[in-house]
Design a protein around this motif. Structure first.
Motif, PDB file in Angstrom:
ATOM      1  N   SER A 213      11.194  -4.652 -23.929  1.00  0.00           N
ATOM      2  CA  SER A 213      11.125  -3.365 -24.641  1.00  0.00           C
ATOM      3  C   SER A 213      12.535  -2.949 -25.042  1.00  0.00           C
ATOM      4  CB  SER A 213      10.479  -2.304 -23.745  1.00  0.00           C
ATOM      5  OG  SER A 213       9.162  -2.648 -23.429  1.00  0.00           O
ATOM      6  N   ILE A 214      13.026  -3.534 -26.146  1.00  0.00           N
ATOM      7  CA  ILE A 214      14.390  -3.278 -26.586  1.00  0.00           C
ATOM      8  C   ILE A 214      14.452  -2.757 -28.020  1.00  0.00           C
ATOM      9  CG2 ILE A 214      15.490  -4.882 -24.984  1.00  0.00           C
ATOM     10  CD1 ILE A 214      15.490  -6.987 -27.190  1.00  0.00           C
ATOM     11  N   LEU A 215      13.310  -2.509 -28.642  1.00  0.00           N
ATOM     12  CA  LEU A 215      13.287  -1.986 -30.009  1.00  0.00           C
ATOM     13  C   LEU A 215      12.910  -0.510 -30.009  1.00  0.00           C
ATOM     14  CD1 LEU A 215      11.431  -4.857 -31.918  1.00  0.00           C
ATOM     15  CD2 LEU A 215      13.888  -4.583 -31.501  1.00  0.00           C
ATOM     16  N   SER A 216      13.647   0.277 -30.765  1.00  0.00           N
ATOM     17  CA  SER A 216      13.299   1.692 -30.948  1.00  0.00           C
ATOM     18  C   SER A 216      12.936   1.901 -32.409  1.00  0.00           C
ATOM     19  CB  SER A 216      14.461   2.605 -30.549  1.00  0.00           C
ATOM     20  OG  SER A 216      15.630   2.294 -31.279  1.00  0.00           O
ATOM     21  N   LEU A 217      11.817   2.563 -32.621  1.00  0.00           N
ATOM     22  CA  LEU A 217      11.283   2.789 -33.961  1.00  0.00           C
ATOM     23  C   LEU A 217      11.511   4.244 -34.347  1.00  0.00           C
ATOM     24  CD1 LEU A 217       9.598   1.836 -36.401  1.00  0.00           C
ATOM     25  CD2 LEU A 217       7.537   2.327 -35.069  1.00  0.00           C
ATOM     26  N   GLY A 218      12.423   4.472 -35.289  1.00  0.00           N
ATOM     27  CA  GLY A 218      12.715   5.827 -35.754  1.00  0.00           C
ATOM     28  C   GLY A 218      11.845   6.181 -36.942  1.00  0.00           C
ATOM     29  N   ILE A 251       8.707   5.431 -29.950  1.00  0.00           N
ATOM     30  CA  ILE A 251       8.871   6.017 -31.277  1.00  0.00           C
ATOM     31  C   ILE A 251       9.768   7.226 -31.108  1.00  0.00           C
ATOM     32  CG2 ILE A 251       7.683   7.251 -33.136  1.00  0.00           C
ATOM     33  CD1 ILE A 251       5.247   5.493 -32.523  1.00  0.00           C
ATOM     34  N   SER A 252      10.721   7.402 -31.997  1.00  0.00           N
ATOM     35  CA  SER A 252      11.644   8.525 -31.883  1.00  0.00           C
ATOM     36  C   SER A 252      11.728   9.268 -33.209  1.00  0.00           C
ATOM     37  CB  SER A 252      13.034   8.037 -31.455  1.00  0.00           C
ATOM     38  OG  SER A 252      13.492   7.013 -32.307  1.00  0.00           O
ATOM     39  N   THR A 253      11.940  10.573 -33.108  1.00  0.00           N
ATOM     40  CA  THR A 253      12.052  11.397 -34.311  1.00  0.00           C
ATOM     41  C   THR A 253      12.722  12.714 -33.954  1.00  0.00           C
ATOM     42  OG1 THR A 253      10.838  12.243 -36.251  1.00  0.00           O
ATOM     43  CG2 THR A 253       9.796  12.535 -34.091  1.00  0.00           C
ATOM     44  N   ILE A 254      12.899  13.556 -34.953  1.00  0.00           N
ATOM     45  CA  ILE A 254      13.518  14.862 -34.742  1.00  0.00           C
ATOM     46  C   ILE A 254      12.502  15.820 -34.122  1.00  0.00           C
ATOM     47  CG2 ILE A 254      12.930  15.731 -37.052  1.00  0.00           C
ATOM     48  CD1 ILE A 254      15.779  17.001 -37.087  1.00  0.00           C
ATOM     49  N   GLU A 255      12.952  16.763 -33.300  1.00  0.00           N
ATOM     50  CA  GLU A 255      12.040  17.587 -32.513  1.00  0.00           C
ATOM     51  C   GLU A 255      11.133  18.479 -33.346  1.00  0.00           C
ATOM     52  OE1 GLU A 255      14.251  19.996 -29.806  1.00  0.00           O
ATOM     53  OE2 GLU A 255      15.156  21.219 -31.376  1.00  0.00           O
ATOM     54  N   ILE A 256      11.512  18.812 -34.585  1.00  0.00           N
ATOM     55  CA  ILE A 256      10.623  19.644 -35.402  1.00  0.00           C
ATOM     56  C   ILE A 256       9.372  18.880 -35.824  1.00  0.00           C
ATOM     57  CG2 ILE A 256      12.463  21.159 -36.263  1.00  0.00           C
ATOM     58  CD1 ILE A 256      12.396  19.550 -38.884  1.00  0.00           C
ATOM     59  N   LEU A 274       6.362   8.883 -27.387  1.00  0.00           N
ATOM     60  CA  LEU A 274       7.124   9.559 -28.438  1.00  0.00           C
ATOM     61  C   LEU A 274       8.280  10.293 -27.780  1.00  0.00           C
ATOM     62  CD1 LEU A 274       7.544  10.713 -31.321  1.00  0.00           C
ATOM     63  CD2 LEU A 274       5.900  12.515 -30.712  1.00  0.00           C
ATOM     64  N   ARG A 275       9.503  10.080 -28.290  1.00  0.00           N
ATOM     65  CA  ARG A 275      10.674  10.778 -27.783  1.00  0.00           C
ATOM     66  C   ARG A 275      11.313  11.583 -28.906  1.00  0.00           C
ATOM     67  NH1 ARG A 275       9.881  11.189 -22.720  1.00  0.00           N
ATOM     68  NH2 ARG A 275      12.079  11.769 -22.446  1.00  0.00           N
ATOM     69  N   LEU A 276      11.759  12.777 -28.550  1.00  0.00           N
ATOM     70  CA  LEU A 276      12.245  13.748 -29.528  1.00  0.00           C
ATOM     71  C   LEU A 276      13.722  14.037 -29.307  1.00  0.00           C
ATOM     72  CD1 LEU A 276       9.201  16.132 -29.098  1.00  0.00           C
ATOM     73  CD2 LEU A 276       9.550  14.567 -31.012  1.00  0.00           C
ATOM     74  N   PHE A 277      14.432  14.226 -30.419  1.00  0.00           N
ATOM     75  CA  PHE A 277      15.857  14.535 -30.370  1.00  0.00           C
ATOM     76  C   PHE A 277      16.147  15.779 -31.209  1.00  0.00           C
ATOM     77  CE2 PHE A 277      15.521  10.025 -29.515  1.00  0.00           C
ATOM     78  CZ  PHE A 277      16.404   9.842 -28.450  1.00  0.00           C
ATOM     79  N   SER A 309      17.423   8.573 -35.370  1.00  0.00           N
ATOM     80  CA  SER A 309      16.481   8.595 -34.245  1.00  0.00           C
ATOM     81  C   SER A 309      16.416   7.230 -33.569  1.00  0.00           C
ATOM     82  CB  SER A 309      15.086   8.995 -34.726  1.00  0.00           C
ATOM     83  OG  SER A 309      15.072  10.312 -35.225  1.00  0.00           O
ATOM     84  N   ALA A 310      16.344   6.166 -34.374  1.00  0.00           N
ATOM     85  CA  ALA A 310      16.284   4.816 -33.810  1.00  0.00           C
ATOM     86  C   ALA A 310      17.546   4.514 -33.013  1.00  0.00           C
ATOM     87  CB  ALA A 310      16.093   3.792 -34.928  1.00  0.00           C
ATOM     88  N   LEU A 311      18.712   4.883 -33.557  1.00  0.00           N
ATOM     89  CA  LEU A 311      19.978   4.631 -32.869  1.00  0.00           C
ATOM     90  C   LEU A 311      20.108   5.461 -31.594  1.00  0.00           C
ATOM     91  CD1 LEU A 311      22.288   4.470 -35.994  1.00  0.00           C
ATOM     92  CD2 LEU A 311      21.929   2.597 -34.371  1.00  0.00           C
TER      93      LEU A 311
END
Length: 610
Positions: A213-218, A251-256, A274-277, A309-311
Motif C-alpha cells: 500500500s504505497i500509492l496515494s490517489l488524489g 484516497i485523499s482530497t481537500i476537506e471541503i 478517505l483522508r482529508l487535508f 492531496s496525493a503528495l
C-alpha cells in the motif's frame, strides 16, 4: 479483521480475566451469560446459540470456556476458511491460548497479543508460522495479496524443502523483511512465482502477487459529479499507467470535499479510506506540483487539489507518478511513497456523528448496532449518568461528560468533535429520537446553514441508532398496554408552553388514546401531573388502570399498578414513566401470578378470524 473482538464468558471468574484482557485491547466487548456474569457489555441467555450468532456475523471470538463446547457449537457452520472469523480458546487461568480457527485471518495475531498481556502458553499450529514465522496468505498490515489460492501449494513446496521464484519490482527503500528475512528459499528455477509490485500484472496460474500500500490517489472534482463517471475515470487512469488498484492506500482530497458523494462512493468501491487535508496543508506542496493554479487558489485556498492531496498522503519522500489528469470536471493524480502508507497517520478522516439510544439502562436492552457503534467511537458525549450506564464499554474512549441539562452544549460539543474528523457517539437513554438528542442535532444542523463558522457541520456524516424507549420497556414489563392506539406526552414545560401541553392532554383523553406520560415531575415541577390527572378524569373512569415504571432496566426497578383516581405526585419521581389506560384497557391477574395490563386490539370481535 475489521470487527471488534468479543470475549465470551460464562462465570465471574472468567469475567475477571476478560476485564483484564479488555483493558489492553481497546474496542473489545465482553459478552456474559445472564445470571452468571454481573457486568458485561452484552448479556446472552444461551451460550451455543450466542456463539453461532457471533460467528455467523463475522465477529472475532475469544472464548473462555471448554474447547468441546466451542467445537460442538461451531462445527456445523464451518465451510469457508477464507471468510470465517478468528476464534480462540482462552483457559480460565489465562495460561493456555489456542487459536482454533482463522489462524491466518487474525487469530494468530490476537493470540500473540493475548500472550503479551497474560504471559501464558500460546499454541500456534499453522505450519508456515511455526517454520518461517510468517504466513504468506496473511501478509502484514499494508500489504494485499492477489492469487492467494496458490499459497497452499507454494507453502507445501516450501515446507517440503522446496523453493519459490521471487520477482521484486519495488524500490529498496520499502521494508520487505517480513518476507525476505523469513528464511524462505528463493530460486529462479522454482515452478511458482512470488511477485512484489504496485504495477498491474497479468495473473497466471502459478503467480502470487503481493501489493504494498504505497500509492496515494488524489482527487478533485466539481460539486455533484456522477459517482459512476468518477469511478470509470479513475479505472481508466490506473489502466493507462499500469497501476494496481490493490496498492492504493487511500484516497485523499481537500476537506471541503468531505461530503462529496462521488468521492465517498469511490472510497467504498475501492475499499480504501478517505483522508482529508486543509487548504493550508495542500498549499504547502505547491513547489512540488506540476501545474499550480491561481484560479484554484482563489476558490479553495490551495494552488492544487489532486496533486497536492496525493503528495500530502505519500509523505515527505513521496513522488508524483501520475500528474494531474482531467476529465469533465474531475481531476486525479497518483503519488508513490517509499514506505507503507498508514492512512490513520495522515490528514484526517471524514467526521462521523452517531446519535445513539442505549435503551432504558440495562445492557441486555441495548441493541447490537448501538454496542458496535459505541465500540468503534473514539469519543463519547453525554449526560454523566448515561455514560456510567455503558460500563466497561466506555473505558477506552475520550469521555465528554455533562451534568443534567446542558443538552445543547452536548450537541455542539459532539458536532465540533466530529468536525475534527473524529468518530463520535452522542449518547441518549431510551431512543435518541424520542424526547432526546436526535432532534436537537438536526435543529443545530439546520441553524448551521445560516451561521458563520459552522459550515463544517454540514459536511458530517450523521446517523441515528435506534434504542428501546421507556414506553416500550414498561410495555414489556407490564404486558401489552399499547395494543391499540396510543400517544406519548411530555409534561415538561421547559421547552413547550403549558397551554400547548394541556391541549394535547385534552385531545388524547377525548380521543381515548392510551397515554404514556414522560417527565411527569422534576425537582422544581410538581403541579403538572395533578393538572393532567384532572383533565383526563373528565373523559375517563376513575377506575381506569394506571401503571408506573421506575428505574426501568436498572437497579431498584419498580413496577406498580393503581387506578387513575389513586394517581398521586408523591408516588412519582424524575425516573418514572406513567401509563394511563384507555377505556378499553384492563388489568389481568392469573392465579397468583403478577398483574398484567393490556389493551385489546379488537381482533377477538372479528366475525371472521381467518
Amino acid at each position: 479483521m475489521e470487527s471488534s473482538p468479543v470475549i465470551l464468558t460464562i462465570n465471574e471468574t472468567s469475567a475477571g480475566l476478560a476485564r483484564k484482557v479488555r483493558s489492553h485491547l481497546p474496542g473489545t466487548e465482553i459478552h456474559g451469560l445472564v445470571g452468571r456474569v454481573l457486568d458485561a457489555d452484552v448479556h446472552f441467555q444461551e451460550t451455543v446459540k450466542h456463539l453461532k450468532t457471533l460467528f455467523s456475523n463475522g465477529r472475532p471470538i475469544i472464548a473462555i470456556l471448554s474447547t468441546g463446547i466451542l467445537i460442538r457449537a461451531l462445527a456445523p457452520l464451518l465451510n469457508d476458511k477464507f471468510s470465517e472469523p478468528p476464534v480462540l480458546i482462552l483457559s480460565e487461568d489465562g495460561k493456555s491460548i489456542i487459536p482454533l480457527l482463522g489462524g491466518h485471518r487474525g487469530a494468530n495475531e490476537i493470540g500473540h497479543r493475548l500472550n503479551s498481556i497474560l504471559g501464558g502458553n500460546l499454541s500456534v499450529t499453522t505450519a508456515g508460522d511455526l517454520r518461517f514465522g510468517v504466513s504468506l496468505d496473511a501478509p502484514p498490515k499494508g500489504w494485499k495479496i492477489i492469487g492467494g489460492e496458490n499459497i497452499k501449494v507454494v507453502m507445501a513446496d516450501l515446507l517440503n524443502g522446496g523453493s519459490v521464484n521471487l520477482c521484486d519490482e519495488t524500490s529498496n527503500d520499502l521494508d520487505k523483511n517480513w518476507l525476505l528475512g523469513a528464511g524462505i528459499k528463493f530460486s529462479k528455477k522454482a515452478r511458482h512465482e512470488l511477485i512484489i509490485s504496485y504495477k498491474a500484472q497479468s495473473e497466471g496460474l502459478k503467480k502470487t502477487i503481493f501489493c504494498p500500500s504505497i500509492l496515494s490517489l488524489g482527487i478533485g472534482c466539481e460539486r455533484g459529479v456522477d459517482s459512476s463517471e468518477l469511478y470509470t475515470f479513475i479505472n481508466d487512469i490506473l489502466s493507462e499507467y499500469n497501476l494496481n488498484k490493490e496498492s492504493i492506500a487511500c484516497i485523499s482530497t481537500i476537506e471541503i470535499k468531505e461530503d462529496e458523494v462521488a468521492i465517498s462512493d469511490l472510497s467504498a468501491a475501492l475499499e480504501v479510506p478517505l483522508r482529508l487535508f486543509t487548504a493550508k496543508e495542500l498549499n504547502s506542496k505547491t513547489s512540488q506540483v506540476s501545474d499550480p493554479s491561481k484560479y484554484v487558489f482563489s476558490v479553495v485556498g490551495s494552488h492544487s487539489v489532486s496533486e497536492a492531496s496525493a503528495l500530502s498522503a505519500a509523505g515527505s519522500d513521496g513522488e508524483l507518478i501520475v500528474p494531474k489528469q482531467v476529465r469533465s470536471g474531475m481531476t486525479c493524480a497518483v503519488a508513490i511513497a517509499k514506505k507503507i502508507i498508514d492512512p490513520s497517520a495522515i490528514g484526517r478522516a471524514r467526521g462521523c456523528l452517531y446519535v445513539i439510544g442505549i435503551g432504558p439502562g440495562s445492557a441486555i436492552w441495548r441493541s447490537p448496532e448501538a454496542t458496535n457503534e459505541i465500540a468503534k467511537a473514539s469519543d463519547i458525549v453525554g449526560y454523566s449518568l448515561y455514560l456510567d450506564l455503558l460500563g466497561s464499554l466506555a473505558d477506552d474512549k475520550s469521555q465528554h461528560r455533562f451534568p443534567l441539562g446542558q443538552e445543547n452544549d452536548r450537541v455542539v460539543k459532539a458536532l465540533d468533535l466530529a468536525s475534527e474528523g473524529k468518530n463520535v457517539a452522542l449518547i441518549s437513554s431510551g431512543d435518541a429520537g424520542i424526547y432526546a438528542m436526535a432532534s436537537l442535532v438536526f435543529e443545530n444542523l439546520d441553524r448551521s446553514m445560516t451561521e458563520v463558522g459552522r459550515e463544517a457541520w454540514q459536511r458530517l456524516e450523521v446517523r441515528v441508532v435506534p434504542g428501546i424507549s421507556a414506553f416500550q420497556a414498561i410495555a414489556a414489563r407490564i404486558g401489552a398496554p399499547f395494543g391499540h392506539d396510543f400517544c406519548t406526552i411530555s409534561l415538561s414545560n421547559l421547552l413547550t408552553p403549558w397551554d400547548a401541553i394541556e391541549r394535547r392532554l385534552v385531545a388524547a383523553a377525548e380521543g381515548d388514546f392510551v397515554i404514556a406520560l414522560y417527565n411527569p415531575v422534576s425537582v422544581k415541577r410538581k403541579e403538572q401531573l395533578g393538572i393532567a390527572k384532572d383533565i383526563i378524569l373528565k373523559y375517563r373512569d376513575p377506575e381506569t388502570p394506571v401503571a408506573l415504571g421506575k428505574n426501568l432496566g436498572r437497579n431498584n426497578e419498580k413496577i406498580s399498578f393503581l387506578t387513575l383516581s389513586e394517581l398521586d405526585v408523591k408516588l412519582i419521581d424524575m425516573l418514572t414513566i406513567v401509563v394511563i389506560g384507555s377505556s378499553q384497557s384492563k388489568l389481568l391477574q392469573c392465579n397468583n401470578q403478577s398483574k398484567h395490563m393490556y389493551t385489546p386490539r379488537g381482533y377477538s370481535n372479528k366475525k371472521d378470524l381467518n
